[in-house]
Design a protein around this motif. Sequence first.
Motif, mmCIF file in Angstrom:
data_model
loop_
_atom_site.group_PDB
_atom_site.id
_atom_site.type_symbol
_atom_site.label_atom_id
_atom_site.label_comp_id
_atom_site.label_asym_id
_atom_site.label_seq_id
_atom_site.Cartn_x
_atom_site.Cartn_y
_atom_site.Cartn_z
ATOM 1 N N GLU A 1 0.715 -1.104 -0.054
ATOM 2 C CA GLU A 1 0.146 -0.082 -0.064
ATOM 3 C C GLU A 1 0.840 1.271 -0.078
ATOM 4 O OE1 GLU A 1 -3.229 1.749 3.034
ATOM 5 O OE2 GLU A 1 -3.643 -0.399 2.355
ATOM 6 N N THR A 2 1.837 1.290 0.859
ATOM 7 C CA THR A 2 2.799 2.487 0.797
ATOM 8 C C THR A 2 3.513 2.631 -0.431
ATOM 9 O OG1 THR A 2 3.351 1.860 3.265
ATOM 10 C CG2 THR A 2 4.852 3.251 1.881
ATOM 11 N N LEU A 3 3.945 1.561 -1.212
ATOM 12 C CA LEU A 3 4.443 1.757 -2.507
ATOM 13 C C LEU A 3 3.624 2.215 -3.478
ATOM 14 C CD1 LEU A 3 6.767 -1.482 -2.557
ATOM 15 C CD2 LEU A 3 7.459 0.882 -2.399
ATOM 16 N N ALA A 4 2.220 1.800 -3.476
ATOM 17 C CA ALA A 4 1.184 2.200 -4.614
ATOM 18 C C ALA A 4 1.022 3.467 -4.460
ATOM 19 C CB ALA A 4 0.059 1.194 -4.266
ATOM 20 N N GLU A 5 0.796 4.111 -3.142
ATOM 21 C CA GLU A 5 0.562 5.302 -2.946
ATOM 22 C C GLU A 5 1.787 6.369 -3.329
ATOM 23 O OE1 GLU A 5 -0.496 5.694 1.405
ATOM 24 O OE2 GLU A 5 -2.502 4.510 0.737
ATOM 25 N N ILE A 6 2.787 5.861 -3.061
ATOM 26 C CA ILE A 6 4.079 6.452 -3.701
ATOM 27 C C ILE A 6 4.134 6.683 -5.101
ATOM 28 C CG2 ILE A 6 6.525 6.692 -4.062
ATOM 29 C CD1 ILE A 6 6.746 5.367 -1.056
ATOM 30 N N GLY B 1 1.118 12.645 -9.696
ATOM 31 C CA GLY B 1 0.407 13.559 -9.241
ATOM 32 C C GLY B 1 -0.970 13.350 -8.969
ATOM 33 N N HIS B 2 -1.342 12.059 -8.472
ATOM 34 C CA HIS B 2 -2.546 11.667 -8.247
ATOM 35 C C HIS B 2 -2.731 11.108 -6.826
ATOM 36 C CE1 HIS B 2 -6.369 10.006 -9.792
ATOM 37 N NE2 HIS B 2 -6.198 9.149 -8.950
ATOM 38 N N LYS B 3 -3.169 12.081 -5.976
ATOM 39 C CA LYS B 3 -3.360 11.569 -4.460
ATOM 40 C C LYS B 3 -4.738 11.346 -4.271
ATOM 41 C CE LYS B 3 0.297 14.205 -2.308
ATOM 42 N NZ LYS B 3 0.698 14.980 -1.105
ATOM 43 N N SER B 4 -4.940 10.002 -3.723
ATOM 44 C CA SER B 4 -6.298 9.473 -3.492
ATOM 45 C C SER B 4 -6.129 8.372 -2.446
ATOM 46 C CB SER B 4 -6.925 9.168 -4.668
ATOM 47 O OG SER B 4 -6.763 8.043 -5.538
ATOM 48 N N ASP B 5 -7.566 7.826 -2.062
ATOM 49 C CA ASP B 5 -7.382 6.425 -1.438
ATOM 50 C C ASP B 5 -7.801 5.451 -2.303
ATOM 51 O OD1 ASP B 5 -6.901 7.936 1.090
ATOM 52 O OD2 ASP B 5 -8.947 8.576 1.395
ATOM 53 N N PHE B 6 -7.686 5.495 -3.501
ATOM 54 C CA PHE B 6 -7.866 4.541 -4.351
ATOM 55 C C PHE B 6 -7.402 2.969 -4.045
ATOM 56 C CE2 PHE B 6 -6.999 1.530 -7.995
ATOM 57 C CZ PHE B 6 -8.221 1.628 -8.782
ATOM 58 N N PHE B 7 -6.280 2.959 -3.767
ATOM 59 C CA PHE B 7 -5.529 1.640 -3.371
ATOM 60 C C PHE B 7 -5.998 1.275 -1.960
ATOM 61 C CE2 PHE B 7 -2.658 3.510 -6.274
ATOM 62 C CZ PHE B 7 -2.771 2.401 -7.142
ATOM 63 N N PHE C 1 -1.077 -7.884 -5.101
ATOM 64 C CA PHE C 1 -1.561 -6.711 -4.609
ATOM 65 C C PHE C 1 -2.801 -6.351 -5.486
ATOM 66 C CE2 PHE C 1 -1.827 -1.836 -3.646
ATOM 67 C CZ PHE C 1 -2.530 -1.955 -2.515
ATOM 68 N N CYS C 2 -3.817 -7.171 -5.484
ATOM 69 C CA CYS C 2 -4.905 -6.845 -6.314
ATOM 70 C C CYS C 2 -6.222 -6.213 -5.698
ATOM 71 C CB CYS C 2 -5.579 -8.393 -6.642
ATOM 72 S SG CYS C 2 -4.382 -9.491 -7.277
ATOM 73 N N PRO C 3 -7.124 -5.685 -6.596
ATOM 74 C CA PRO C 3 -8.210 -5.094 -6.136
ATOM 75 C C PRO C 3 -9.363 -6.026 -6.279
ATOM 76 C CG PRO C 3 -7.961 -4.513 -8.768
ATOM 77 C CD PRO C 3 -6.828 -5.347 -8.132
ATOM 78 N N SER C 4 -10.466 -5.680 -5.893
ATOM 79 C CA SER C 4 -11.876 -6.460 -5.909
ATOM 80 C C SER C 4 -12.160 -6.563 -7.413
ATOM 81 C CB SER C 4 -13.159 -5.827 -5.288
ATOM 82 O OG SER C 4 -13.480 -4.744 -6.131
#
Length: 333
Positions: free
Chosen positions: A165-170, A176-182, A286-289
């Motif tokens: 999660e840390t790496l994905a957010e970085i 330039g995309h800050k969000s809670d997507f991951f 690291f997968c989404p639904s």
Amino acid sequence: MEESDPPFEEVYKNLFDNQEKLNINTTEISNDVEEWDLPMIDLSRLNQGERESDDCKREIAEASQKWGFFQVINHGVSYDIIEKMRCEQIKVFKKTFYDKANNRLDVKFPAGSYRWGTPSATSLKQLAWSEAFHVPLTDISNMGGLTSLSITMDQFATTVSDLAETLAEILAEQLGHKSDFFKDNCLPSTCYLRMNRYPPCPKFSQVFGLMQHTDSDFLTILHQDQVGGLQLVKDGKWISVKPNNDALIINIGDLFQAWSNDVYKSVEHRVVANKHTERFSTAYFFCPSYDTMIQSCVENSVYKRFSFREFRQQVQDDVKKLGYKVGLPRFIL
């Protein structure tokens, strides 16, 4: 004593016989490729002041663009957990093939977790000389009570989840995309842990431990032992990844390539078979639904919008029909 190795030569005898009948060159698979060190990133720098942290984040993004692979140290996953994970998976793989295939183990793995070979293979180059336990994270706690293996798997998965999660957010932030997507979409209920074993292979010049492919997730985090065998494409040629016991290997998956609009690269990789030595690795996906929609986080998307379910289904259909995965090219606009 019953064998622990899957019966590759027996079950895939037709593929080996066909290769000999057709007089196909059987020495095309070679370990003789150049060995490189992957870019090394020390994640302790994220806590060493703003300038150092910014430089570290830039290096993560740069490696993801230029290589699609990098390795990290001081990653927050303790050496003890990694070593316990390795010991526990060696123990379970040493069980007889009959017990593994029929789930007659001390630990009750979810149905369908144990996999070996390649049921869809139509030629030797598609055959994987390997076996694995592929387990959804949420199933780890339901594996027949608290055993040494399930406790260790849970500890490993928990710490690696935080790292992913840390790496994905970085990587998102660097676009330039800050969000809670991951945080919202990649949950323990959607991620997987896979324990891999590559047995010694007498046919090492004819088959791969794992055929070339890209990963269908956002990120894969891998710990491999010292045997080596992981290879990837860099600048149009195959290179061999030099093992590093202190590091975890990170690679970008197809979903991140699509989401980043081709900024980050999901790179083809494979594992070559070894004649004498077995190899172990542990991978976290690291997968989404399945319902998560994947679309470019920037304008002028290269790919059409698709759900992870659609992507997985297309991959499965292609493997069934063609014997290999096509992946992202199926979704280009």
